[in-house]
Enzyme design. Structure first.
Site, PDB file in Angstrom:
ATOM      1  N   ASN A 150       0.856  -1.181   0.000  1.00 20.57           N
ATOM      2  CA  ASN A 150       0.000   0.000   0.000  1.00 20.57           C
ATOM      3  C   ASN A 150       0.893   1.232   0.000  1.00 20.57           C
ATOM      4  OD1 ASN A 150      -1.830   2.049   0.513  1.00 20.57           O
ATOM      5  ND2 ASN A 150      -2.825   1.016   2.233  1.00 20.57           N
ATOM      6  N   LYS A 195       3.232   0.636   3.246  1.00 24.13           N
ATOM      7  CA  LYS A 195       2.806  -0.423   4.152  1.00 24.13           C
ATOM      8  C   LYS A 195       2.852  -1.737   3.377  1.00 24.13           C
ATOM      9  CE  LYS A 195      -0.356   2.621   6.672  1.00 24.13           C
ATOM     10  NZ  LYS A 195      -1.783   2.888   7.007  1.00 24.13           N
ATOM     11  N   ARG A 245      -2.176  -1.605  -4.079  1.00 26.24           N
ATOM     12  CA  ARG A 245      -3.274  -0.640  -3.980  1.00 26.24           C
ATOM     13  C   ARG A 245      -3.017   0.504  -4.958  1.00 26.24           C
ATOM     14  NH1 ARG A 245      -4.044   4.234   0.137  1.00 26.24           N
ATOM     15  NH2 ARG A 245      -6.029   5.024  -0.662  1.00 26.24           N
ATOM     16  N   ASP A 296      -9.012   1.617  -5.721  1.00 24.88           N
ATOM     17  CA  ASP A 296      -9.919   2.266  -4.774  1.00 24.88           C
ATOM     18  C   ASP A 296     -11.233   2.664  -5.436  1.00 24.88           C
ATOM     19  OD1 ASP A 296      -8.912   2.265  -2.189  1.00 24.88           O
ATOM     20  OD2 ASP A 296      -7.572   3.938  -2.562  1.00 24.88           O
ATOM     21  N   HIS A 351     -13.968   7.773   6.384  1.00 24.94           N
ATOM     22  CA  HIS A 351     -12.545   7.419   6.319  1.00 24.94           C
ATOM     23  C   HIS A 351     -11.775   8.738   6.458  1.00 24.94           C
ATOM     24  CE1 HIS A 351      -8.973   5.060   4.832  1.00 24.94           C
ATOM     25  NE2 HIS A 351      -8.556   6.309   4.722  1.00 24.94           N
ATOM     26  N   GLY A 379      -8.412  10.713   7.421  1.00 26.19           N
ATOM     27  CA  GLY A 379      -6.973  10.704   7.613  1.00 26.19           C
ATOM     28  C   GLY A 379      -6.403  11.945   6.960  1.00 26.19           C
ATOM     29  N   SER A 380      -5.126  11.904   6.599  1.00 26.95           N
ATOM     30  CA  SER A 380      -4.558  13.056   5.905  1.00 26.95           C
ATOM     31  C   SER A 380      -5.254  13.266   4.565  1.00 26.95           C
ATOM     32  CB  SER A 380      -3.054  12.865   5.707  1.00 26.95           C
ATOM     33  OG  SER A 380      -2.793  11.678   4.991  1.00 26.95           O
TER      34      SER A 380
END
Length: 408
Positions: free
Chosen positions: A8, A15, A82, A138, A198, A200-201
């Protein structure tokens, strides 16, 4: 038993997780930051957490470092990548020359992520030449968004030719969350309607109706919708012309520049990388924004309240679109999972929609819980926290598709 490697690639991170095919047992995982030349990459093998020092220069060296330490190259048969923007791809696709070039062409639409994913693909093809690389998008989760929501009110001939429509993003995260919440609530996915945050940044919200994406805040690119650490989120399309102009009014020359010599690519750079709460509060760290807002920092307080306001806009709209039939509001992502203060504030605002009070103690503990799904208020309408895992979702989808099985 053959192994599945799921990678990812973020704009400044990688990751990596390795799973056993058949059982999806997690064998090893790594999270590498690329923000400085010298970083720690934590590699956990068989629940033992040794830490290695390495010079992580880029995504390719981060993957090479991980594979060097786990020493499982020969057993990896599938590499799941991803990819944020998949255009019109409806399903995961094996990486070939054609599919690689198609993903490369889409990089301009997801500048913070697609290029990083391509770098990791290049590295994987060299480091694991006998493994099959597969792109997981995605955008795939959102293929169920109906045309009246995904279509823009522009010339349809041009829109079709250029692929101008709402695609939606964070789909792998939403697919994982839907599956986990379905298990937790003991209801079939097709019987669930959720509002998933979702956060996050990069942040987005999705309305899930009967287990399918109905609408989502990110649109043609990940820039639209909610603000992020460095993204502006949705703004008036004319704003960038005025932002770049040094005089009253806007001029456009015959070279296609905007304002005072600002090219379209520069405009995208500003809105993607020079905006968000970093521009407002001077930090990309939302935990710091929250903390300093509580301490009286006016710019941090502005950034916090602005983020809350934009989130509430979508929750209200999606609650209406779902006819008020919502099984749960679900918080996920780095901020959604860890910011008890943000969850508390959002919880206070959505009580008018029939959601119960957020339990203070459970809300504070949720970020540290080892459980995947945590209920922070019990009632017919739930408020949940879900620790999302895009790598596991890719491995799960890979495991479930026999077309991707290369050998037993």
């Amino acid at each position: 038993m053959p192994l599945i490697l799921a990678v990812n690639a973020g704009s400044s991170s990688l990751k990596s997780s390795i799973y056993r095919r058949g059982t999806l047992e997690l064998v090893a995982t790594s999270s590498a930051s690329l923000k400085t030349e010298q970083e720690r990459s934590k590699v956990i093998i068989n629940d033992s957490p040794p830490t290695y020092e390495a010079e992580i220069r880029d995504h390719a060296s981060a993957l090479a470092h991980f594979l060097h330490n786990v020493k499982l190259d020969d057993e990896v048969v599938n590499v799941c990548h991803r990819v944020v923007h998949g255009g019109d791809y409806q399903q995961p696709i094996v990486i070939t020359k054609d599919s690689y070039e198609h993903i490369e062409a889409l990089s301009a639409l997801a500048p913070l992520h697609n290029k990083a994913a391509l770098t990791v693909m290049d590295a994987a093809l060299k480091l694991l030449p006998n493994a099959q690389s597969i792109a997981f998008f995605d955008t795939t989760f959102h293929r169920t968004i109906p045309p009246h929501i995904s279509t823009y009110a522009i010339d349809p001939t041009i829109a079709r030719k250029k692929g101008l429509k709402k695609y939606g993003f964070h789909g792998l995260s939403y697919a994982y969350i839907l599956r986990q919440v379905s298990t937790y609530l003991q209801k079939r996915p097709e019987d669930l309607s959720l509002i998933i945050l979702h956060l996050g940044s990069g942040a987005s919200i999705c309305a899930v109706q009967n287990g399918r994406s109905l609408d989502t805040s990110m649109e043609f690119t990940p820039l639209s919708g909610l603000p992020g650490a460095t993204r502006s989120g949705s703004v008036d399309p004319s704003l960038i012309f005025h932002y770049s102009s040094k005089v009253d009014g806007v001029k456009k020359d015959d070279k296609g520049t905007l304002g005072s010599g600002l090219h379209v690519t520069e405009a995208e750079e500003i809105l993607n990388k020079q905006a968000g709460w970093n521009a407002l509060a001077g930090t990309k760290d939302f935990a710091r924004v929250t903390r300093e807002a509580a301490e009286g920092n006016e710019q941090c307080a502005l950034a916090f309240r602005l983020f809350v306001d934009r989130i509430l806009n979508y929750i209200g709209a999606y609650h209406l679109k779902l006819h008020g039939s919502v099984d749960a509001v679900v918080f996920a992502g780095g901020i959604g999972e860890n910011s008890a203060g943000l969850r508390k504030t959002i919880g206070e605002h959505i009580r008018c929609l029939g959601f119960p009070d957020v339990d203070g103690q459970r809300n504070e503990r949720a970020g540290k819980s080892s459980e995947v799904v945590i209920d922070i208020s019990n009632d017919t309408k739930r408020v949940l926290v879900c620790h999302t895992d895009e790598q596991q979702e890719m491995a799960k989808q890979c495991e479930g598709n026999v077309e991707f099985w290369q050998r037993d």
